[in-house]
Design a protein around this motif. Structure first.
Motif, short mmCIF file in Angstrom:
data_model
loop_
_atom_site.label_atom_id
_atom_site.label_comp_id
_atom_site.label_asym_id
_atom_site.label_seq_id
_atom_site.Cartn_x
_atom_site.Cartn_y
_atom_site.Cartn_z
N TRP A 164 37.03 39.29 38.51
CA TRP A 164 36.05 39.96 39.36
C TRP A 164 36.73 40.61 40.56
N GLN A 165 37.63 39.88 41.20
CA GLN A 165 38.27 40.39 42.40
C GLN A 165 39.04 41.68 42.12
N LYS A 166 39.71 41.74 40.98
CA LYS A 166 40.49 42.93 40.63
C LYS A 166 39.57 44.15 40.47
N LEU A 167 38.46 43.97 39.74
CA LEU A 167 37.51 45.06 39.56
C LEU A 167 36.89 45.49 40.88
N CYS A 168 36.60 44.51 41.72
CA CYS A 168 35.98 44.79 43.02
C CYS A 168 36.92 45.60 43.91
N LEU A 169 38.19 45.23 43.94
CA LEU A 169 39.16 45.94 44.77
C LEU A 169 39.37 47.38 44.31
N GLU A 170 39.15 47.62 43.02
CA GLU A 170 39.33 48.96 42.46
C GLU A 170 38.04 49.77 42.47
N SER A 171 36.95 49.20 42.99
CA SER A 171 35.62 49.80 42.85
C SER A 171 35.40 51.07 43.66
N GLY A 172 36.05 51.17 44.80
CA GLY A 172 35.79 52.30 45.68
C GLY A 172 34.60 52.09 46.59
N GLY A 173 33.96 50.91 46.49
CA GLY A 173 32.80 50.60 47.32
C GLY A 173 33.21 49.97 48.65
N ASP A 174 32.22 49.50 49.39
CA ASP A 174 32.46 48.85 50.68
C ASP A 174 32.97 47.43 50.44
N ILE A 175 34.27 47.25 50.54
CA ILE A 175 34.85 45.93 50.29
C ILE A 175 35.22 45.23 51.59
N GLN A 176 34.79 45.80 52.72
CA GLN A 176 35.08 45.20 54.02
C GLN A 176 33.92 44.34 54.51
N THR A 177 32.69 44.88 54.43
CA THR A 177 31.52 44.13 54.88
C THR A 177 31.30 42.91 54.01
N ASN A 178 31.30 41.75 54.61
CA ASN A 178 31.09 40.47 53.91
C ASN A 178 32.18 40.14 52.89
N SER A 179 33.25 40.94 52.84
CA SER A 179 34.39 40.67 51.95
C SER A 179 33.94 40.27 50.54
N PRO A 180 33.19 41.13 49.84
CA PRO A 180 32.64 40.74 48.54
C PRO A 180 33.69 40.38 47.50
N CYS A 181 34.85 41.03 47.55
CA CYS A 181 35.86 40.78 46.52
C CYS A 181 36.37 39.34 46.58
N VAL A 182 36.46 38.79 47.78
CA VAL A 182 36.93 37.42 47.94
C VAL A 182 35.76 36.43 47.89
N THR A 183 34.69 36.75 48.62
CA THR A 183 33.55 35.83 48.71
C THR A 183 32.90 35.57 47.36
N LEU A 184 32.67 36.63 46.59
CA LEU A 184 31.99 36.48 45.31
C LEU A 184 32.91 36.00 44.20
N ILE A 225 29.24 45.09 36.27
CA ILE A 225 28.04 44.44 35.76
C ILE A 225 28.37 43.61 34.51
N ALA A 226 29.21 44.14 33.65
CA ALA A 226 29.62 43.39 32.46
C ALA A 226 30.34 42.11 32.86
N ASN A 227 31.16 42.19 33.89
CA ASN A 227 31.87 41.01 34.38
C ASN A 227 30.88 40.00 34.96
N ALA A 228 29.88 40.48 35.71
CA ALA A 228 28.88 39.60 36.30
C ALA A 228 28.07 38.88 35.23
N LYS A 229 27.75 39.58 34.15
CA LYS A 229 26.98 38.97 33.06
C LYS A 229 27.81 37.89 32.36
N ALA A 230 29.09 38.17 32.15
CA ALA A 230 29.96 37.16 31.53
C ALA A 230 30.11 35.95 32.44
N TYR A 231 30.20 36.22 33.74
CA TYR A 231 30.30 35.13 34.71
C TYR A 231 29.06 34.25 34.67
#
Length: 306
Positions: A164-184, A225-231
């Motif tokens: 998940w973290q790898k996909l999140c870091l490559e997403s191009g979205g807001d990865i600073q607010t609430n640090s979603p890549c690490v938190t989630l 989303i595919a990763n979230a469903k598998a999770y």
């Protein structure tokens, strides 16, 4: 202001702690107080930081004093060295109090009321439930027709978080607010898969993953989303409790995101298909609440959810 109130509350419970365990003067309500304190302490074991609560509610989570604010428990406040947050029976009137005390003193105060079984009464009240015959006959691998993982002690949780973290870091979205890549991933992602997690923590984290995938600027929405469903379908850890490795309880709430609705955590290979529970949950037989996914009813004659 809130911090002051929390510190004031904690100072009050600390003031009542580490004192000799008094012997109740009025036995007419003493036993009831002792058993009520045991019930509270047992309920605290089922709480986590993400558990729902009512405003003004006080509780103990992992031995720390917590209060409910806006439907959420505050970060726990440590009681101090050699002390932990516990529920104790009142001595001179009906009721209980939540305070900080030494475990040995707390057990003695409860024992003085005539209540048996220590802080939680588990040794007396908590027996081993009997699984329905159909569950025993059905075997462990085909239970609920859900796929089973390969291990009781899972070693792939780090890989799950990293994917998940790898996909999140490559997403191009807001990865600073609430640090979603690490938190989630490495925080909530792994904690939600542990045996002592609330049954709905995993689903809530999967919902949060999907919400991020749909947020502004994300370029790999489908992969996230595919990763979230598998999770969401990943098994949770299962621990041996008194010689039984129970199945993990199912969440009894509907998922917020449509992509996650209807998905449930798989059960690990080797768990008992007729007994559910965990470190923070009483062992119950199949048919009780939480032994089937949200929206399904148990059929104890066939050991299936319909």
């Amino acid at each position: 202001m809130f911090a002051f109130k929390l510190l004031l509350s904690l100072s009050l419970v600390l003031a009542a702690s580490a004192t000799p365990a008094p012997v109740p003067k009025n036995p007419s309500f003493a036993l009831g107080n002792g058993e009520a304190a045991q019930d509270l302490n047992a309920s605290f074991e089922k709480l986590s930081q993400s558990s729902k609560c009512k405003a003004g509610q006080n509780a103990c989570i992992d031995g720390k004093f917590v209060q409910c604010v806006d439907g959420k428990f505050t970060a726990g406040v440590s009681c101090g060295e050699d002390l932990q947050c516990v529920a104790l029976p009142l001595v001179n009137s009906k009721g209980t109090s939540i305070t900080c005390d030494r475990v040995a003193d707390a057990k003695q105060r409860i024992a003085n009321t005539g209540a048996k079984g220590g802080l939680t009464g588990k040794k007396v009240k908590r027996g081993t439930p009997t699984a329905p015959p159909a569950c025993k006959n059905k075997g462990k691998r085909s239970f609920l027709e859900l796929a089973f993982g390969k291990r009781i002690a899972q070693s792939d949780l780090g890989d799950v978080a990293e994917s998940w973290q790898k996909l999140c870091l490559e997403s191009g979205g807001d990865i600073q607010t609430n640090s979603p890549c690490v938190t989630l991933a490495g925080i909530n992602g792994i904690n939600s898969l542990l045996a002592n997690a609330d049954p709905c923590d995993q689903q809530k984290n999967a919902d949060a993953m999907v919400k991020f995938a749909k947020s502004k600027g994300v370029k790999n929405k489908d992969a996230l989303i595919a990763n979230a469903k598998a999770y969401r379908e990943h098994p949770r850890n299962a621990l041996n409790i008194g010689g039984i490795t129970p199945s993990t309880p199912f969440c009894q709430e509907e998922a917020e995101e449509p992509e996650i609705r209807g998905l449930v955590n798989k059960q690990l290979d080797g768990v008992d298909p007729g007994i559910f529970g965990g470190p923070k949950f009483d062992l119950v037989a199949f048919g009780a609440s939480g032994t089937c996914p949200f929206g399904k009813k148990s059929n104890v004659k066939t050991c299936t959810c319909e």
